[in-house]
Scaffold this motif. Sequence first.
Motif, PDB file in Angstrom:
ATOM      1  N   ALA A  64       2.988  -0.797   6.613  1.00  9.42           N
ATOM      2  CA  ALA A  64       1.598  -0.367   6.494  1.00  9.42           C
ATOM      3  C   ALA A  64       0.712  -1.570   6.787  1.00  9.42           C
ATOM      4  CB  ALA A  64       1.342   0.192   5.096  1.00  9.42           C
ATOM      5  N   ASP A  65       0.572  -1.924   8.065  1.00 13.31           N
ATOM      6  CA  ASP A  65      -0.120  -3.131   8.513  1.00 13.31           C
ATOM      7  C   ASP A  65      -1.580  -2.804   8.825  1.00 13.31           C
ATOM      8  OD1 ASP A  65      -1.162  -5.249   9.874  1.00 13.31           O
ATOM      9  OD2 ASP A  65       0.319  -5.237  11.488  1.00 13.31           O
ATOM     10  N   GLU A  66      -2.457  -3.368   8.019  1.00  7.98           N
ATOM     11  CA  GLU A  66      -3.883  -3.066   8.117  1.00  7.98           C
ATOM     12  C   GLU A  66      -4.448  -3.459   9.480  1.00  7.98           C
ATOM     13  OE1 GLU A  66      -7.612  -3.489   5.008  1.00  7.98           O
ATOM     14  OE2 GLU A  66      -5.586  -4.207   4.566  1.00  7.98           O
ATOM     15  N   ASP A  67      -3.977  -4.577  10.017  1.00  5.24           N
ATOM     16  CA  ASP A  67      -4.488  -5.063  11.305  1.00  5.24           C
ATOM     17  C   ASP A  67      -4.122  -4.128  12.442  1.00  5.24           C
ATOM     18  OD1 ASP A  67      -5.603  -7.205  10.096  1.00  5.24           O
ATOM     19  OD2 ASP A  67      -3.930  -8.565  10.513  1.00  5.24           O
ATOM     20  N   TRP A  68      -3.117  -3.296  12.234  1.00  5.40           N
ATOM     21  CA  TRP A  68      -2.740  -2.307  13.246  1.00  5.40           C
ATOM     22  C   TRP A  68      -3.386  -0.953  12.927  1.00  5.40           C
ATOM     23  CZ3 TRP A  68      -0.513   2.413  13.864  1.00  5.40           C
ATOM     24  CH2 TRP A  68      -0.048   2.720  15.146  1.00  5.40           C
TER      25      TRP A  68
ATOM     26  N   MET B 223       0.843  -1.206   0.000  1.00  6.81           N
ATOM     27  CA  MET B 223       0.000   0.000   0.000  1.00  6.81           C
ATOM     28  C   MET B 223       0.874   1.251   0.000  1.00  6.81           C
ATOM     29  SD  MET B 223      -2.866   1.114   2.782  1.00  6.81           S
ATOM     30  CE  MET B 223      -3.184  -0.633   3.060  1.00  6.81           C
ATOM     31  N   GLY B 224       0.592   2.196  -0.894  1.00 12.26           N
ATOM     32  CA  GLY B 224       1.381   3.426  -0.954  1.00 12.26           C
ATOM     33  C   GLY B 224       1.027   4.345   0.195  1.00 12.26           C
ATOM     34  N   GLU B 225       1.910   5.327   0.431  1.00  7.19           N
ATOM     35  CA  GLU B 225       1.712   6.286   1.515  1.00  7.19           C
ATOM     36  C   GLU B 225       0.380   7.006   1.372  1.00  7.19           C
ATOM     37  OE1 GLU B 225       3.959  10.246   3.340  1.00  7.19           O
ATOM     38  OE2 GLU B 225       4.837   9.187   1.638  1.00  7.19           O
ATOM     39  N   PHE B 226       0.021   7.311   0.141  1.00  7.76           N
ATOM     40  CA  PHE B 226      -1.146   8.153  -0.068  1.00  7.76           C
ATOM     41  C   PHE B 226      -2.436   7.338   0.017  1.00  7.76           C
ATOM     42  CE2 PHE B 226       2.605   9.953  -2.076  1.00  7.76           C
ATOM     43  CZ  PHE B 226       2.746  11.056  -1.261  1.00  7.76           C
ATOM     44  N   ASP B 227      -2.363   6.074  -0.433  1.00  7.63           N
ATOM     45  CA  ASP B 227      -3.502   5.182  -0.253  1.00  7.63           C
ATOM     46  C   ASP B 227      -3.788   5.000   1.229  1.00  7.63           C
ATOM     47  OD1 ASP B 227      -3.598   4.822  -2.949  1.00  7.63           O
ATOM     48  OD2 ASP B 227      -2.389   3.006  -2.926  1.00  7.63           O
ATOM     49  N   LEU B 228      -2.716   4.844   1.989  1.00  3.76           N
ATOM     50  CA  LEU B 228      -2.817   4.625   3.427  1.00  3.76           C
ATOM     51  C   LEU B 228      -3.550   5.775   4.103  1.00  3.76           C
ATOM     52  CD1 LEU B 228       0.358   3.581   5.413  1.00  3.76           C
ATOM     53  CD2 LEU B 228      -1.201   5.281   6.298  1.00  3.76           C
ATOM     54  N   ILE B 229      -3.151   6.996   3.769  1.00  5.01           N
ATOM     55  CA  ILE B 229      -3.815   8.166   4.345  1.00  5.01           C
ATOM     56  C   ILE B 229      -5.279   8.174   3.946  1.00  5.01           C
ATOM     57  CG2 ILE B 229      -3.925  10.687   4.259  1.00  5.01           C
ATOM     58  CD1 ILE B 229      -0.868  10.635   3.824  1.00  5.01           C
ATOM     59  N   ASP B 230      -5.514   7.910   2.648  1.00  6.17           N
ATOM     60  CA  ASP B 230      -6.884   7.916   2.159  1.00  6.17           C
ATOM     61  C   ASP B 230      -7.745   6.903   2.883  1.00  6.17           C
ATOM     62  OD1 ASP B 230      -7.495   9.832   0.341  1.00  6.17           O
ATOM     63  OD2 ASP B 230      -6.734   8.741  -1.378  1.00  6.17           O
TER      64      ASP B 230
END
Lengths: 325, 325
Positions: free
Chosen positions: B94-98, B1-8
């Motif tokens: 970028a760990d979704e579970d966290w 996941m990119g930095e910007f996707d993560l923020i979004d």
Amino acid sequence: MGEFDLIDRYFRRPAAAAAGGVALGIGDDCALLAPTPGMQLAVSSDLLLEGRHFLSTVDPARLGHKALAVNLSDLAACGARPLAFTLALALPAADEDWLAPFARGLLALADAHGCALVGGDTTRGPLAICITVFGEVPPGQALLRSGARAGDDLWVSGTVGDARLALEVFRGTLRLPAEAFEAARLRLEQPQPRVALGQALRGIASAAIDISDGLLGDLGHVLRQSGVGARIEADRALGLLALRRLAADAVPAPIQLDCVLAGGDDYELAFTAPPARRDAVLAAGAAAQVALTRIGCIEAQPGVRVVDASGAALARAFASFDHFG
Amino acid sequence: MGEFDLIDRYFRRPAAAAAGGVALGIGDDCALLAPTPGMQLAVSSDLLLEGRHFLSTVDPARLGHKALAVNLSDLAACGARPLAFTLALALPAADEDWLAPFARGLLALADAHGCALVGGDTTRGPLAICITVFGEVPPGQALLRSGARAGDDLWVSGTVGDARLALEVFRGTLRLPAEAFEAARLRLEQPQPRVALGQALRGIASAAIDISDGLLGDLGHVLRQSGVGARIEADRALGLLALRRLAADAVPAPIQLDCVLAGGDDYELAFTAPPARRDAVLAAGAAAQVALTRIGCIEAQPGVRVVDASGAALARAFASFDHFG
């Protein structure tokens, strides 16, 4: 040295509390800002980590400068006037030989832009620097990423790509003549945020962004948020590389273009403006004493086309920098 | 996941840009705040590091809550109304579970206080969380550390010392009954910033601070900045420990007093007010639905005297917490 002695000795200055727009500086639970009534407050925050954003060997004075510069660059990209900032600092130890020059570099740039250190936090840990900066901008006049229109010119301030040359020398992938390396290194370690230019472009530029992760990557945000595309003339873009002549023998032209288009760590402004405003744009650059280069134009078709002198598209990929890519 | 996707995906919400006082939220070089004209802006910044400020095993939802809570607590100590905050986040991955529960805990507390996430930064690195928070306060009405006067009452909100009991259980130096441990752990991991109380105390309290590094240590800042001292009644102070009864068998009284006076991580308010304002103080507590305890008084003589029921000074040292001690 205790946490509070440390703040006192290196970061608290009697002048800070008296700075314009600052009602209460370091030393309470909060700082108190007194923004000019009616102005909007522009806010930006950046976190710099050793090893990721700077090398452990960097001169602490230059690091102090850069830590604030990258934040001031965000204010510049919005056309905001700097007001104040907070500093949260994690340090492996309260090392005087590091703290004194770090504070000196940081506060020298702060003073140059009338930006007061008003508060923050210190803690022990791996070196990390989080600065949040505040600036003022008249309502509705902030430069945004979303205002670019088909037909606009695409402009870039100062020089771009040289910082990446220095980084590649540090990484051992490139060699430069000593003189060129020192110049490139200064661009990497001591960028000059285009604060005056940003303010001068209010009412002239249709969109703006600061180039921190690479020209194409950051331009991409403008294009997506504006719903447009861009055409970049490679030869004009190459002119952004200050070291083009000095590095000509050491760095092949394709790598020079990579550095310009996807280098990162430049902290220049990329902005758009209607062709009818070219004189106003150049006057803003002259007033801010920053060279401006027109490298292309905005088009309705999404995406970026990098073209050669004949107008033919270069069939190459330029990688940008993404912290979680 | 990119930095910007993560923020979004985790942090951007349509409502944020529409929040009161926020003209532009996440997604540009700066956020734009529109403070109420004439109000002062209270600003505070805290940096939390794994291992130093929280355990690696903490529930991410509770960590998200706490990261904002410690900043809102600084606004509370100034009597400011929360407006917005920035989040700078260093993550090992970028760990979704966290990220999903961290964002949920963070934004739930933000929503409860009408405090919009307006911007920030994400980068890869050892887990670090830097939040800068902004609030509004009428000019001249902020609660400061410097206003305590001899003769004032010394008050503390809520409960104090329980968080330290939980920390000592985690450290293995203490054992608690399961029920008491869960209650203490909740105090450590999910403190409730006294935002409503801070605002209710404007015009009533003469000085205030939030207790983050231990009651005595933080009170010391008030005393030094006000040029006064304090007398604390040990029995009244012990009443601040919520778990006093539950922990009575497990924790000797002297250690209970240590936890109350020097425990840390409480995020309650310590404040002073003239005795003539006792009714107003209690009304503010009732309005904010927070219990208030009068534990002593301010005296002209510098320093702190902890006294027993007979008024005799306890001849003991209580250590506070200093990140560079």
